[in-house]
Scaffold this motif. Structure first.
Motif, PDB file in Angstrom:
ATOM      1  N   GLN A  75      32.314  43.688  32.920  1.00  0.00           N
ATOM      2  CA  GLN A  75      31.883  44.308  31.909  1.00  0.00           C
ATOM      3  C   GLN A  75      31.640  45.679  32.389  1.00  0.00           C
ATOM      4  O   GLN A  75      32.075  46.714  31.547  1.00  0.00           O
ATOM      5  N   ILE A  76      31.397  45.884  33.418  1.00  0.00           N
ATOM      6  CA  ILE A  76      31.268  47.362  34.095  1.00  0.00           C
ATOM      7  C   ILE A  76      32.820  47.890  34.115  1.00  0.00           C
ATOM      8  O   ILE A  76      32.994  49.212  33.802  1.00  0.00           O
ATOM      9  N   GLN A  77      33.798  47.215  34.518  1.00  0.00           N
ATOM     10  CA  GLN A  77      35.031  47.813  34.631  1.00  0.00           C
ATOM     11  C   GLN A  77      35.548  48.202  33.219  1.00  0.00           C
ATOM     12  O   GLN A  77      36.745  49.017  33.122  1.00  0.00           O
ATOM     13  N   GLN A  78      35.214  47.726  32.188  1.00  0.00           N
ATOM     14  CA  GLN A  78      35.523  47.956  30.608  1.00  0.00           C
ATOM     15  C   GLN A  78      35.345  49.261  30.373  1.00  0.00           C
ATOM     16  O   GLN A  78      35.965  49.921  29.592  1.00  0.00           O
ATOM     17  N   HIS A  79      34.116  49.894  30.945  1.00  0.00           N
ATOM     18  CA  HIS A  79      33.645  51.344  30.553  1.00  0.00           C
ATOM     19  C   HIS A  79      33.615  52.164  31.594  1.00  0.00           C
ATOM     20  O   HIS A  79      33.149  53.500  31.240  1.00  0.00           O
ATOM     21  N   CYS A  80      33.837  51.843  33.055  1.00  0.00           N
ATOM     22  CA  CYS A  80      33.619  52.905  33.904  1.00  0.00           C
ATOM     23  C   CYS A  80      34.438  52.558  35.174  1.00  0.00           C
ATOM     24  O   CYS A  80      34.973  51.455  35.220  1.00  0.00           O
ATOM     25  N   LEU A  81      34.642  53.298  36.213  1.00  0.00           N
ATOM     26  CA  LEU A  81      35.450  52.904  37.460  1.00  0.00           C
ATOM     27  C   LEU A  81      34.628  52.247  38.287  1.00  0.00           C
ATOM     28  O   LEU A  81      33.198  52.473  38.501  1.00  0.00           O
ATOM     29  N   LEU A  82      35.121  50.958  38.545  1.00  0.00           N
ATOM     30  CA  LEU A  82      34.393  49.969  39.522  1.00  0.00           C
ATOM     31  C   LEU A  82      35.027  50.088  40.673  1.00  0.00           C
ATOM     32  O   LEU A  82      36.237  49.981  40.838  1.00  0.00           O
ATOM     33  N   LEU A  83      34.197  50.080  41.830  1.00  0.00           N
ATOM     34  CA  LEU A  83      34.750  50.339  43.231  1.00  0.00           C
ATOM     35  C   LEU A  83      33.902  49.426  44.120  1.00  0.00           C
ATOM     36  O   LEU A  83      32.726  49.390  44.070  1.00  0.00           O
ATOM     37  N   ASN A  84      34.569  48.683  44.751  1.00  0.00           N
ATOM     38  CA  ASN A  84      36.150  48.001  44.687  1.00  0.00           C
ATOM     39  C   ASN A  84      36.448  47.427  43.397  1.00  0.00           C
ATOM     40  O   ASN A  84      35.618  47.024  42.469  1.00  0.00           O
ATOM     41  N   PRO A  85      37.579  47.420  42.805  1.00  0.00           N
ATOM     42  CA  PRO A  85      38.158  47.115  41.395  1.00  0.00           C
ATOM     43  C   PRO A  85      37.943  45.438  41.353  1.00  0.00           C
ATOM     44  O   PRO A  85      37.738  44.874  42.337  1.00  0.00           O
ATOM     45  N   LEU A  86      37.796  45.029  40.058  1.00  0.00           N
ATOM     46  CA  LEU A  86      37.643  43.679  39.829  1.00  0.00           C
ATOM     47  C   LEU A  86      38.576  42.582  40.407  1.00  0.00           C
ATOM     48  O   LEU A  86      38.251  41.642  40.657  1.00  0.00           O
ATOM     49  N   ALA A  87      39.952  43.135  40.440  1.00  0.00           N
ATOM     50  CA  ALA A  87      41.001  42.179  40.889  1.00  0.00           C
ATOM     51  C   ALA A  87      40.644  41.841  42.399  1.00  0.00           C
ATOM     52  O   ALA A  87      40.848  40.518  42.792  1.00  0.00           O
ATOM     53  N   VAL A  88      40.287  42.942  42.915  1.00  0.00           N
ATOM     54  CA  VAL A  88      39.877  42.663  44.581  1.00  0.00           C
ATOM     55  C   VAL A  88      38.696  41.874  44.655  1.00  0.00           C
ATOM     56  O   VAL A  88      38.596  40.787  45.545  1.00  0.00           O
ATOM     57  N   LEU A  89      37.897  42.013  43.827  1.00  0.00           N
ATOM     58  CA  LEU A  89      36.667  40.947  43.889  1.00  0.00           C
ATOM     59  C   LEU A  89      36.827  39.681  43.717  1.00  0.00           C
ATOM     60  O   LEU A  89      36.267  38.812  44.597  1.00  0.00           O
ATOM     61  N   ARG A  90      37.574  39.491  42.711  1.00  0.00           N
ATOM     62  CA  ARG A  90      37.931  38.055  42.386  1.00  0.00           C
ATOM     63  C   ARG A  90      38.624  37.440  43.510  1.00  0.00           C
ATOM     64  O   ARG A  90      38.257  36.307  43.882  1.00  0.00           O
ATOM     65  N   TRP A  91      39.567  38.099  44.074  1.00  0.00           N
ATOM     66  CA  TRP A  91      40.426  37.449  45.236  1.00  0.00           C
ATOM     67  C   TRP A  91      39.475  37.344  46.594  1.00  0.00           C
ATOM     68  O   TRP A  91      39.608  36.374  47.086  1.00  0.00           O
ATOM     69  N   ASN A  92      38.898  38.333  46.926  1.00  0.00           N
ATOM     70  CA  ASN A  92      38.233  38.423  48.086  1.00  0.00           C
ATOM     71  C   ASN A  92      36.765  37.473  48.062  1.00  0.00           C
ATOM     72  O   ASN A  92      36.262  37.298  49.292  1.00  0.00           O
ATOM     73  N   SER A  93      36.380  37.088  47.038  1.00  0.00           N
ATOM     74  CA  SER A  93      35.047  36.488  46.921  1.00  0.00           C
ATOM     75  C   SER A  93      35.265  34.837  47.395  1.00  0.00           C
ATOM     76  O   SER A  93      34.328  34.150  47.713  1.00  0.00           O
ATOM     77  N   ASP A  94      36.608  34.476  47.616  1.00  0.00           N
ATOM     78  CA  ASP A  94      36.878  32.910  48.024  1.00  0.00           C
ATOM     79  C   ASP A  94      37.849  33.155  49.302  1.00  0.00           C
ATOM     80  O   ASP A  94      38.675  33.709  49.158  1.00  0.00           O
ATOM     81  N   LYS A  95      37.212  32.482  50.164  1.00  0.00           N
ATOM     82  CA  LYS A  95      38.085  32.783  51.810  1.00  0.00           C
ATOM     83  C   LYS A  95      39.229  31.900  51.724  1.00  0.00           C
ATOM     84  O   LYS A  95      40.062  32.207  52.646  1.00  0.00           O
ATOM     85  N   HIS A  96      39.700  31.361  50.344  1.00  0.00           N
ATOM     86  CA  HIS A  96      41.206  30.979  50.301  1.00  0.00           C
ATOM     87  C   HIS A  96      42.041  32.280  50.644  1.00  0.00           C
ATOM     88  O   HIS A  96      43.357  32.027  50.757  1.00  0.00           O
ATOM     89  N   TYR A  97      41.719  33.510  50.397  1.00  0.00           N
ATOM     90  CA  TYR A  97      42.375  34.762  50.551  1.00  0.00           C
ATOM     91  C   TYR A  97      43.052  34.775  51.956  1.00  0.00           C
ATOM     92  O   TYR A  97      44.029  35.443  52.248  1.00  0.00           O
ATOM     93  N   LEU A  98      42.189  34.035  52.757  1.00  0.00           N
ATOM     94  CA  LEU A  98      42.719  34.125  54.309  1.00  0.00           C
ATOM     95  C   LEU A  98      44.213  33.245  54.547  1.00  0.00           C
ATOM     96  O   LEU A  98      45.072  33.474  55.126  1.00  0.00           O
ATOM     97  N   ALA A  99      44.300  32.171  53.377  1.00  0.00           N
ATOM     98  CA  ALA A  99      45.544  31.522  53.336  1.00  0.00           C
ATOM     99  C   ALA A  99      46.816  32.888  52.752  1.00  0.00           C
ATOM    100  O   ALA A  99      47.890  32.560  53.156  1.00  0.00           O
ATOM    101  N   ASP A 100      46.372  33.336  51.963  1.00  0.00           N
ATOM    102  CA  ASP A 100      47.210  34.289  51.572  1.00  0.00           C
ATOM    103  C   ASP A 100      47.646  35.240  52.210  1.00  0.00           C
ATOM    104  O   ASP A 100      48.812  35.630  52.647  1.00  0.00           O
ATOM    105  N   LEU A 101      46.767  35.792  53.193  1.00  0.00           N
ATOM    106  CA  LEU A 101      47.031  36.654  54.184  1.00  0.00           C
ATOM    107  C   LEU A 101      48.021  35.946  55.283  1.00  0.00           C
ATOM    108  O   LEU A 101      48.976  36.673  55.751  1.00  0.00           O
ATOM    109  N   ALA A 102      47.538  34.963  55.701  1.00  0.00           N
ATOM    110  CA  ALA A 102      48.602  34.062  56.562  1.00  0.00           C
ATOM    111  C   ALA A 102      50.066  34.093  56.396  1.00  0.00           C
ATOM    112  O   ALA A 102      50.546  34.239  57.112  1.00  0.00           O
TER     113      ALA A 102
END
Length: 306
Positions: A72-99
């Motif tokens: 909701q925030i990103q729909q009407h203003c600048l969100l830092l860091n952006p939503l795509a980053v938050l979705r990815w980084n909120s789950d530690k499966h991101y470590l497999a992506d980086l590996a």
């Protein structure tokens, strides 16, 4: 003048040491800034031009609600860091992506809710050098629900793992690197894609869910540590197709048994940046925010006039 909200949480009120120096730095630059709790239903967020996520430290226990609020925030203003980053980084499966992209990550075995805890744990331990290990949830912050075990605590560890899986929570198995007891973690802070400062964090992950006190001190980052951190950030940027550097990032490293650093965490949502330990950092972050606010306001003005 564009306005900025710094998002915290009701439960974090008065507990974020980064907040006073950042508010003071923003005030010094003339940026209208307020610190507000993301979970305060009385707040109208539409009056702000940007929202900077900071001490939203309860988000892991309310992730769907938090991500919906961020959307909701990103729909009407600048969100830092952006939503795509938050979705990815909120789950530690991101470590497999980086590996998979060649980032040296601590050896990790992800365990999913449809797997059986004890057989998975026994099979994984059979592939590891003898030593302590850690069981933690894939969605969690700090030492929350993360426990360090010795090889003789297989029954307790499997019960902990089974409890996470029974709650439909994916989990993560990692070796406990002995270097952390002597050297702690090294945390490298990046602001706007530029290295700012590094800190040594003494481990606070005790055995059988008894966290230890955390002690922080400024430190020097070696060229090898800097290289790894920047490799991880570049990989994340490519993976998420980011068009500009992240407003902030903290890269947590540990030393492996061969003396080389390994990525423990890439913190992009609400990490402590230890601004109170690095005097110039708050002002550097505020200057970056002022530039982003000005650029965002200019884009909105051009769009409105088109």
């Amino acid at each position: 003048m564009p306005t900025l909200a710094i998002a915290t949480a009701i439960a974090a009120t008065g507990h974020d040491p980064d907040l006073p120096p950042l508010l003071a730095a923003c005030q010094a630059l003339g940026i209208p800034t307020r610190a507000l709790a993301w979970d305060d239903p009385t707040i109208s967020w539409r009056g702000f031009d940007a929202v900077l996520l900071r001490s939203t430290w309860d988000y892991t226990r309310r992730l769907p609600e938090f991500l919906a609020w961020c959307d909701q925030i990103q729909q009407h203003c600048l969100l830092l860091n952006p939503l795509a980053v938050l979705r990815w980084n909120s789950d530690k499966h991101y470590l497999a992506d980086l590996a998979a992209m060649g980032v040296p990550v601590i050896s990790s075995r992800f365990v999913e809710p449809d797997e059986a805890a004890l057989p998975v744990l026994e099979a994984w331990l059979a592939t590891q050098p003898a030593g302590e290990f850690v069981v933690k949830p894939c969605i969690g912050a700090g030492a929350e629900d993360a426990v360090r075990y010795s090889p003789g605590q297989l029954f307790a560890a499997s019960n902990h793992l089974a409890g996470l899986l029974d709650q439909q929570r994916s989990a993560l198995l990692q070796p406990y690197l002995a270097s952390v007891d002597l050297q702690g973690e090294t945390a490298l802070v990046y602001l706007g894609g530029e290295f700012s400062h590094a800190l040594r964090k003494e481990a606070r992950l005790g055995q059988v869910d008894h966290p230890l006190p955390e002690r922080i001190a400024l430190s020097n980052a070696s060229p090898v540590q800097r290289s790894l951190a920047e490799h991880a950030l570049a990989a994340a940027s490519r993976l998420l197709q980011l068009e500009e550097p992240l407003a902030y990032a903290r890269v947590d490293l540990l030393e492996a048994s061969d003396g080389t650093p390994r990525l423990l965490e890439l913190e992009l949502i609400e990490p402590s940046l230890f601004l109170d330990h690095a005097g110039a950092a708050a002002h550097a972050l505020a200057r970056q925010l002022a530039a982003r606010l000005a650029a965002s306001a200019a884009v909105r003005t051009r769009t409105a006039c088109a």
